[in-house]
Design a protein around this motif. Structure first.
Motif, short mmCIF file in Angstrom:
data_model
loop_
_atom_site.label_atom_id
_atom_site.label_comp_id
_atom_site.label_asym_id
_atom_site.label_seq_id
_atom_site.Cartn_x
_atom_site.Cartn_y
_atom_site.Cartn_z
N ARG A 125 1.34 -1.17 0.15
CA ARG A 125 -0.38 0.21 0.00
C ARG A 125 0.78 0.56 -0.16
N GLY A 126 2.08 0.95 -0.26
CA GLY A 126 2.74 2.24 -0.15
C GLY A 126 2.79 3.05 -1.68
N PRO A 127 3.90 4.22 -1.14
CA PRO A 127 3.88 4.95 -2.70
C PRO A 127 3.68 4.91 -4.28
N LEU A 128 4.44 3.16 -4.71
CA LEU A 128 4.57 2.97 -5.84
C LEU A 128 3.51 2.72 -6.55
N ASN A 129 3.13 1.51 -5.49
CA ASN A 129 1.70 0.78 -6.07
C ASN A 129 0.69 1.82 -6.00
N SER A 130 0.69 2.42 -5.22
CA SER A 130 -0.82 3.64 -5.34
C SER A 130 -0.58 4.12 -6.29
N LEU A 131 0.58 4.47 -6.81
CA LEU A 131 1.10 5.11 -8.40
C LEU A 131 0.93 4.39 -9.84
N LEU A 132 1.43 3.38 -9.35
CA LEU A 132 0.35 2.64 -10.26
C LEU A 132 -1.21 1.56 -10.28
N ARG A 133 -1.15 1.62 -9.22
CA ARG A 133 -3.18 1.53 -9.52
C ARG A 133 -4.13 2.92 -9.64
N ALA A 134 -3.00 4.32 -9.79
CA ALA A 134 -3.93 4.97 -9.81
C ALA A 134 -3.91 5.60 -11.86
N VAL A 135 -2.66 5.04 -12.21
CA VAL A 135 -2.38 4.63 -14.08
C VAL A 135 -3.13 4.22 -14.79
N GLY A 136 -3.91 3.08 -13.96
CA GLY A 136 -4.99 2.04 -14.76
C GLY A 136 -4.13 0.38 -14.06
N VAL A 137 -3.41 0.07 -13.20
CA VAL A 137 -2.73 -1.46 -12.79
C VAL A 137 -3.29 -1.52 -11.33
#
Length: 320
Positions: free
Chosen positions: A157-169
């Motif tokens: 639930r860190g920044p990197l995975n949050s960013l990936l979820r934001a771009v559609g992953v």
């Protein structure tokens, strides 16, 4: 010539030659002053080496021949039973495999990236000086601090995975929770911290390349790639040797990153290195004898591999 002149000439000729002085035998320097000189300058370093390097190695080897457990006396002599058990122990063999993969990544990746970054920064100007400082900053940070920061960044639930979820992953990788990915994540963190060291060493090597050789190659019609391959790269062999040996030793004894980031997991030892297993076995399980055998084997492996690599790389070095 008169009789007097002949007599004097005969006396001169018949006069025996003066005896040649006997060459004086070179006196040997007394031993005591030399021993005093060694004791004054060399003995402190030798004592430190013996006390903090050789003594622990010998003590560990002695422990490895026993079943020493501080909470279960008495100590019994076990001979080489611990060593025979090592090579049938699946946990140790897994740790050896993990350590080998980690070492290969840490040796290759920072060397390649460090050389590329060094070539880009091998220019004059305040901007390039500032970038050199930026790349070297991770090297001076504590590995524990680096591990804590990256464990937060790579959390599920860190920044990197949050960013990936934001771009559609929808299902981003479990960087530290997936057994198939966690080892490569740890290796990437080690590479990130060691990159600056490789950059600095390669920059020092690039600044030592004689400009006359590069200019001569350019006059002969060699392009940038040919000049690098024929002139620059052979002269960077000492830098390659330093980086490879330092990275090899550092990667093979990796413990702190594994302890802080994954604690040897996820799963059954997916990121547990030999150094991690040594400390876990010796201090958590209190099997000091078995842990000492693991440490001795690790020392032998590092010494043999380092000697082979160092001998191979030293043959590539060019004397100017």
């Amino acid at each position: 010539m008169g009789e007097g002149g002949l007599t004097s000439l005969t006396a001169v000729v018949s006069r025996p030659a003066p005896p040649r002085p006997v060459a004086s035998r070179r006196r040997r320097r007394p031993v005591l002053p030399r021993l005093t000189h060694f004791a004054s300058f060399g003995a402190p370093g030798v004592l430190v080496y013996l006390c903090f390097v050789m003594a622990p190695i010998l003590i560990s080897f002695g422990y490895s021949l026993t079943d020493y457990n501080p909470f279960h006396p008495p100590v019994k002599f076990a001979g080489f039973a611990n060593y025979r058990l090592l090579f049938t122990d699946s946990q140790f063999l897994t740790a050896l495999q993990v350590t080998t993969i980690l070492t290969l990544i840490v040796v290759i990746v920072p060397n390649l990236l460090g050389l590329g970054v060094a070539l880009l920064l091998d220019r004059k100007g305040w901007l390039y000086n500032a970038l050199r400082s930026v790349f070297f900053t991770p090297v001076i940070l504590s590995s524990v601090v680096v591990s804590i920061v990256w464990s937060r960044l790579l959390d599920d639930r860190g920044p990197l995975n949050s960013l990936l979820r934001a771009v559609g992953v929808e299902h981003p990788p479990g960087w530290l929770s997936d057994p198939d990915v966690a080892l490569y994540s740890v290796a990437s963190i080690v590479c990130w911290q060691m990159l600056g060291f490789c950059v600095v060493v390669y920059l020092a090597g690039l600044q030592g390349v004689p400009q006359e050789l590069l200019e001569a190659a350019e006059i002969d019609g060699a392009g940038p790639l040919r000049r690098f391959r024929a002139v620059t790269w052979p002269l960077l062999a000492p830098s390659l040797t330093i980086n490879t040996v330092v990275l090899l030793i550092s990667a093979f004894k990796t413990y702190d990153y594994v302890k802080v980031i994954t604690n040897g997991g996820p799963g059954s030892g997916a990121t547990a290195t030999i150094a991690f297993d040594v400390l876990q076995t010796g201090f958590d399980s209190n099997h000091v004898g078995y842990a000492s055998a693991m440490a001795v084997v690790m020392l032998v492996i590092v010494a043999v591999v380092t000697t082979i690599v160092l001998g191979f790389l030293r043959r590539r070095e060019v004397d100017l």
